[in-house]
Motif scaffolding. Structure first.
Motif, mmCIF file in Angstrom:
data_model
loop_
_atom_site.group_PDB
_atom_site.id
_atom_site.type_symbol
_atom_site.label_atom_id
_atom_site.label_comp_id
_atom_site.label_asym_id
_atom_site.label_seq_id
_atom_site.Cartn_x
_atom_site.Cartn_y
_atom_site.Cartn_z
ATOM 1 N N GLU A 72 -32.115 25.384 -8.086
ATOM 2 C CA GLU A 72 -31.610 26.496 -7.279
ATOM 3 C C GLU A 72 -32.355 27.787 -7.576
ATOM 4 O OE1 GLU A 72 -27.421 28.942 -6.557
ATOM 5 O OE2 GLU A 72 -27.450 27.108 -7.752
ATOM 6 N N ALA A 73 -32.809 27.952 -8.803
ATOM 7 C CA ALA A 73 -33.516 29.173 -9.187
ATOM 8 C C ALA A 73 -34.758 29.379 -8.331
ATOM 9 C CB ALA A 73 -33.888 29.126 -10.665
ATOM 10 N N ASP A 74 -35.461 28.288 -8.026
ATOM 11 C CA ASP A 74 -36.665 28.404 -7.211
ATOM 12 C C ASP A 74 -36.311 28.863 -5.797
ATOM 13 O OD1 ASP A 74 -39.589 27.835 -6.687
ATOM 14 O OD2 ASP A 74 -38.654 26.528 -5.192
ATOM 15 N N SER A 75 -35.217 28.338 -5.239
ATOM 16 C CA SER A 75 -34.778 28.743 -3.901
ATOM 17 C C SER A 75 -34.430 30.231 -3.885
ATOM 18 C CB SER A 75 -33.563 27.920 -3.462
ATOM 19 O OG SER A 75 -33.838 26.544 -3.479
ATOM 20 N N ARG A 76 -33.689 30.655 -4.904
ATOM 21 C CA ARG A 76 -33.290 32.062 -4.975
ATOM 22 C C ARG A 76 -34.496 32.979 -5.166
ATOM 23 N NH1 ARG A 76 -28.013 33.133 -5.148
ATOM 24 N NH2 ARG A 76 -26.563 31.388 -5.461
ATOM 25 N N ARG A 77 -35.456 32.520 -5.955
ATOM 26 C CA ARG A 77 -36.664 33.329 -6.156
ATOM 27 C C ARG A 77 -37.415 33.529 -4.854
ATOM 28 N NH1 ARG A 77 -41.570 32.079 -6.001
ATOM 29 N NH2 ARG A 77 -41.168 29.827 -6.105
ATOM 30 N N ARG A 78 -37.605 32.453 -4.103
ATOM 31 C CA ARG A 78 -38.331 32.542 -2.829
ATOM 32 C C ARG A 78 -37.602 33.430 -1.838
ATOM 33 N NH1 ARG A 78 -37.585 26.991 -2.097
ATOM 34 N NH2 ARG A 78 -37.889 27.330 0.130
ATOM 35 N N LEU A 79 -36.280 33.308 -1.791
ATOM 36 C CA LEU A 79 -35.505 34.138 -0.872
ATOM 37 C C LEU A 79 -35.549 35.605 -1.290
ATOM 38 C CD1 LEU A 79 -32.443 31.804 -0.299
ATOM 39 C CD2 LEU A 79 -34.027 32.582 1.477
ATOM 40 N N ALA A 80 -35.450 35.867 -2.589
ATOM 41 C CA ALA A 80 -35.503 37.245 -3.074
ATOM 42 C C ALA A 80 -36.838 37.884 -2.727
ATOM 43 C CB ALA A 80 -35.271 37.274 -4.587
ATOM 44 N N GLU A 81 -37.911 37.122 -2.902
ATOM 45 C CA GLU A 81 -39.232 37.636 -2.556
ATOM 46 C C GLU A 81 -39.345 37.887 -1.054
ATOM 47 O OE1 GLU A 81 -41.949 34.740 -4.070
ATOM 48 O OE2 GLU A 81 -41.763 35.409 -6.157
ATOM 49 N N ALA A 82 -38.765 36.996 -0.255
ATOM 50 C CA ALA A 82 -38.812 37.156 1.203
ATOM 51 C C ALA A 82 -38.031 38.384 1.644
ATOM 52 C CB ALA A 82 -38.265 35.907 1.879
ATOM 53 N N LEU A 83 -36.906 38.636 0.983
ATOM 54 C CA LEU A 83 -36.084 39.789 1.346
ATOM 55 C C LEU A 83 -36.758 41.098 0.943
ATOM 56 C CD1 LEU A 83 -32.520 38.518 0.351
ATOM 57 C CD2 LEU A 83 -33.372 38.934 2.665
#
Length: 226
Positions: A131-142
């Motif tokens: 899940e950390a990888d998903s959250r990292r990618r989303l945080a970067e996208a935001l």
């Protein structure tokens, strides 16, 4: 196809890591996961959207069991709309994905009894790296001013449709700002139907499928306040 399936990413984001309980309505998540499996097939170049229906353009397996089962099912059936497919696929999908995640040691199944006879299952996280990888990618996208990769953009689009900003730990104005950014990502990617295919920065074939599925899920859930 390798790595974590899009539907798994969506489910993990929707469950509280510690309590193991879903943080959003069952119907919303079930529809979102069904759409995510279909998006996965589009990203893998296996299905396309044409004449109002989803169709198989490459029947070769992807290597992801659930996606491959759906691929076989679509190939063997008569043409159906995206709306029809998300409704057909959503039943039992959550339990199947949770079972797979438990089997891989990503979450664990905590079976509890309430009122002496009601069994309640919780799924706290065991391996937080997925899940950390998903959250990292989303945080970067935001945070970024540029479009993320196709896969992250598709995940962001589904999260916008499902209004999953609270799953990112955001409330109030922060959640509203995140929702606007998620919608912006969907628009620039061509997933919202507001950008012409010639202007889309992702593959047109993927844009058509994601846009159609996003509209299908949005329609199924009805109009919601921002």
């Amino acid at each position: 196809m390798t790595g974590v399936a899009l539907a798994e990413e969506l489910l993990l984001l929707a469950y509280d890591d510690e309590t193991g309980k879903a943080t959003m309505p069952r119907i919303s998540l079930d529809l979102g996961m069904a759409a995510a499996v279909l998006v996965e097939l589009a990203l893998a170049g296996r299905i396309a959207y044409a004449d109002g229906s989803l169709a198989v353009i490459d029947p070769s397996p992807t290597g992801e069991p659930i996606a491959d089962e759906v691929l076989v099912r679509i190939a063997a059936d008569t043409p159906h709309t995206p709306s029809s497919w998300v409704q057909r696929l959503r039943h039992g999908l959550r339990d199947r994905i949770l079972g797979d995640l438990c089997g891989r040691g990503v979450v664990r199944d905590v079976d509890e009894t309430e009122l002496g006879f009601i069994h309640v299952h919780r799924y706290p996280v065991v391996d937080a790296s997925v899940e950390a990888d998903s959250r990292r990618r989303l945080a970067e996208a935001l945070a970024a001013g540029q479009l993320p990769d196709e896969r992250t953009a598709a995940l962001a689009t589904l999260m916008a449709v499902l209004r999953m900003e609270p799953a990112l730990g955001l409330t109030g104005e922060g959640a509203r700002d995140a929702h606007r950014r998620l919608e912006e990502i969907a628009g620039v990617a061509g997933f919202s139907g507001t950008v012409g295919l010639d202007d889309s920065v992702v593959r047109p074939s993927v844009s058509l499928v994601v846009a159609a599925l996003a509209q299908a899920v949005d329609a199924a859930l009805g109009k919601r306040e921002p």
